[in-house]
Design an enzyme around this catalytic site. Structure first.
Site, PDB file in Angstrom:
ATOM      1  N   ASP A 163     -20.820  -5.310  17.834  1.00 26.77           N
ATOM      2  CA  ASP A 163     -20.652  -5.127  16.395  1.00 26.77           C
ATOM      3  C   ASP A 163     -21.587  -4.002  15.968  1.00 26.77           C
ATOM      4  OD1 ASP A 163     -20.896  -5.324  13.584  1.00 26.77           O
ATOM      5  OD2 ASP A 163     -20.562  -7.491  13.632  1.00 26.77           O
ATOM      6  N   ILE A 164     -21.050  -2.993  15.337  1.00 24.48           N
ATOM      7  CA  ILE A 164     -21.845  -1.821  14.953  1.00 24.48           C
ATOM      8  C   ILE A 164     -23.018  -2.210  14.047  1.00 24.48           C
ATOM      9  CG2 ILE A 164     -20.439  -1.166  12.903  1.00 24.48           C
ATOM     10  CD1 ILE A 164     -21.517   1.449  15.396  1.00 24.48           C
ATOM     11  N   ASN A 202     -14.133   5.370   3.837  1.00 20.63           N
ATOM     12  CA  ASN A 202     -13.016   6.067   3.195  1.00 20.63           C
ATOM     13  C   ASN A 202     -13.604   7.024   2.161  1.00 20.63           C
ATOM     14  OD1 ASN A 202     -13.135   4.720   0.503  1.00 20.63           O
ATOM     15  ND2 ASN A 202     -12.722   2.922   1.770  1.00 20.63           N
ATOM     16  N   GLY A 229     -12.850  -3.629   7.409  1.00 17.12           N
ATOM     17  CA  GLY A 229     -13.263  -3.253   8.764  1.00 17.12           C
ATOM     18  C   GLY A 229     -14.750  -2.956   8.873  1.00 17.12           C
ATOM     19  N   VAL A 230     -15.054  -1.867   9.566  1.00 20.32           N
ATOM     20  CA  VAL A 230     -16.431  -1.436   9.784  1.00 20.32           C
ATOM     21  C   VAL A 230     -17.155  -1.233   8.444  1.00 20.32           C
ATOM     22  CG1 VAL A 230     -17.843   0.484  10.630  1.00 20.32           C
ATOM     23  CG2 VAL A 230     -15.916  -0.315  11.987  1.00 20.32           C
ATOM     24  N   ASP A 231     -16.469  -0.574   7.543  1.00 22.15           N
ATOM     25  CA  ASP A 231     -17.027  -0.243   6.234  1.00 22.15           C
ATOM     26  C   ASP A 231     -17.457  -1.514   5.492  1.00 22.15           C
ATOM     27  OD1 ASP A 231     -17.671   1.494   4.185  1.00 22.15           O
ATOM     28  OD2 ASP A 231     -15.605   1.781   3.509  1.00 22.15           O
ATOM     29  N   THR A 249      -9.319   4.018  14.290  1.00 24.27           N
ATOM     30  CA  THR A 249      -8.414   3.231  15.154  1.00 24.27           C
ATOM     31  C   THR A 249      -8.055   1.867  14.570  1.00 24.27           C
ATOM     32  OG1 THR A 249     -10.208   2.203  16.421  1.00 24.27           O
ATOM     33  CG2 THR A 249      -9.340   4.319  17.239  1.00 24.27           C
ATOM     34  N   VAL A 267      -7.378   0.357  10.456  1.00 23.87           N
ATOM     35  CA  VAL A 267      -6.394   0.535   9.376  1.00 23.87           C
ATOM     36  C   VAL A 267      -5.796   1.947   9.387  1.00 23.87           C
ATOM     37  CG1 VAL A 267      -6.080   0.416   6.873  1.00 23.87           C
ATOM     38  CG2 VAL A 267      -7.657  -1.130   7.985  1.00 23.87           C
ATOM     39  N   TYR A 268      -6.560   2.941   9.823  1.00 24.17           N
ATOM     40  CA  TYR A 268      -6.076   4.322   9.785  1.00 24.17           C
ATOM     41  C   TYR A 268      -5.131   4.662  10.942  1.00 24.17           C
ATOM     42  CZ  TYR A 268      -8.970   5.651   5.744  1.00 24.17           C
ATOM     43  OH  TYR A 268      -9.514   5.772   4.481  1.00 24.17           O
TER      44      TYR A 268
HETATM   45  P1  ADP Z   1     -10.527   3.025  10.053  1.00 26.78           P
HETATM   46  O1  ADP Z   1     -10.178   2.765   8.610  1.00 26.78           O
HETATM   47  O2  ADP Z   1     -11.272   4.317  10.255  1.00 26.78           O
HETATM   48  O3  ADP Z   1      -9.355   2.858  10.966  1.00 26.78           O
HETATM   49  P2  ADP Z   1     -11.586   0.353  10.647  1.00 26.78           P
HETATM   50  O4  ADP Z   1     -12.891  -0.164  10.171  1.00 26.78           O
HETATM   51  O5  ADP Z   1     -10.339  -0.255  10.085  1.00 26.78           O
HETATM   52  O6  ADP Z   1     -11.641   1.932  10.392  1.00 26.78           O
HETATM   53  O7  ADP Z   1     -11.515   0.218  12.224  1.00 26.78           O
HETATM   54  C1  ADP Z   1     -12.104   1.124  13.150  1.00 26.78           C
HETATM   55  C2  ADP Z   1     -12.335   0.406  14.475  1.00 26.78           C
HETATM   56  O8  ADP Z   1     -13.528  -0.375  14.371  1.00 26.78           O
HETATM   57  C3  ADP Z   1     -11.246  -0.565  14.892  1.00 26.78           C
HETATM   58  O9  ADP Z   1     -10.997  -0.355  16.284  1.00 26.78           O
HETATM   59  C4  ADP Z   1     -11.848  -1.937  14.635  1.00 26.78           C
HETATM   60  O10 ADP Z   1     -11.369  -2.904  15.562  1.00 26.78           O
HETATM   61  C5  ADP Z   1     -13.315  -1.685  14.859  1.00 26.78           C
HETATM   62  N1  ADP Z   1     -14.247  -2.570  14.140  1.00 26.78           N
HETATM   63  C6  ADP Z   1     -14.033  -3.367  13.068  1.00 26.78           C
HETATM   64  N2  ADP Z   1     -15.169  -3.988  12.686  1.00 26.78           N
HETATM   65  C7  ADP Z   1     -16.140  -3.544  13.534  1.00 26.78           C
HETATM   66  C8  ADP Z   1     -17.553  -3.807  13.673  1.00 26.78           C
HETATM   67  N3  ADP Z   1     -18.190  -4.658  12.862  1.00 26.78           N
HETATM   68  N4  ADP Z   1     -18.233  -3.156  14.667  1.00 26.78           N
HETATM   69  C9  ADP Z   1     -17.606  -2.303  15.483  1.00 26.78           C
HETATM   70  N5  ADP Z   1     -16.286  -2.015  15.412  1.00 26.78           N
HETATM   71  C10 ADP Z   1     -15.570  -2.631  14.451  1.00 26.78           C
END
Ligand code: ADP
Length: 175
Positions: A11-12, A25, A33-35, A125, A127-128
């Protein structure tokens, strides 16, 4: 000095590095997601810093491929670098160069801020909709190019993959 390139599952938001990269975004106001995870765990200080950047620097939003730096709030990292990845189906032929720009602008910003360890998620990778293997290849190429041209810049560049499938694809691409 050599730069260590690391691939891990995780997890980042848990990474104790100088900088973690947010797949933001263009509004910089948070999302899923990550954001969402970064803002949720990092606390209000990150959103406050993003609002200040919108007010002073990027009134119309952060363009795709650019990067900005904020505090990491309550996260174990020192800083968050917010970059906006391309939307695969919408940005089409521009998507590869935009994804590479995300990596190079994030690395440049970390480097010029003297942040020597950086962790990336798999930008775009989720939602985008960027295909994982193509994204992994571009991110590898761009980070390798940065290391080749700036061998002293980083101690570690880490890619933090969220599940086994993503980790496997990154490992395949790297080997
Ligand atoms: P984007 O909108 O740029 O596609 P996302 O956040 O939807 O960004 O997803 C980007 C990638 O990060 C996906 O492969 C997702 O599975 C992964 N991801 C989601 N949450 C986390 C997290 N907490 N730590 C690391 N990777 C994550």
């Amino acid at each position: 000095m050599t730069t260590q390139l690391t691939l891990i599952k995780g997890d980042i938001t848990n990474q104790s590095v100088d900088a973690i990269v947010n797949a933001a975004n263009s509004s910089l106001m948070g999302g899923g997601g990550v954001d969402g995870a970064i803002h949720r765990k990092g606390g209000a200080a990150i959103l406050d810093a993003c609002k200040e950047i919108r007010r002073t620097q990027w009134r119309g939003g952060l363009p795709t491929g650019k990067a900005v730096l904020t505090t990491a709030g309550a996260l174990p990292a020192q800083a968050v670098i917010h970059t906006v990845g391309p939307i695969y189906k919408q940005d089409r032929e521009r998507a590869p160069s935009l994804l590479r720009a995300c990596v190079s602008s994030s690395l440049t910003l970390a480097h010029t801020s003297n942040l020597r360890t950086i962790a990336f998620p798999a930008i775009s990778t989720g939602v985008y909709g960027y295909p994982m293997r193509e994204a992994a290849t571009l991110m590898r190429d761009e980070s390798q190019q940065y290391i080749d041209t700036h061998p002293e810049a980083f101690d570690e560049i880490r890619f933090v993959l969220f599940d086994d499938r993503a980790l496997q694809i990154f490992q395949d691409v790297w080997s």
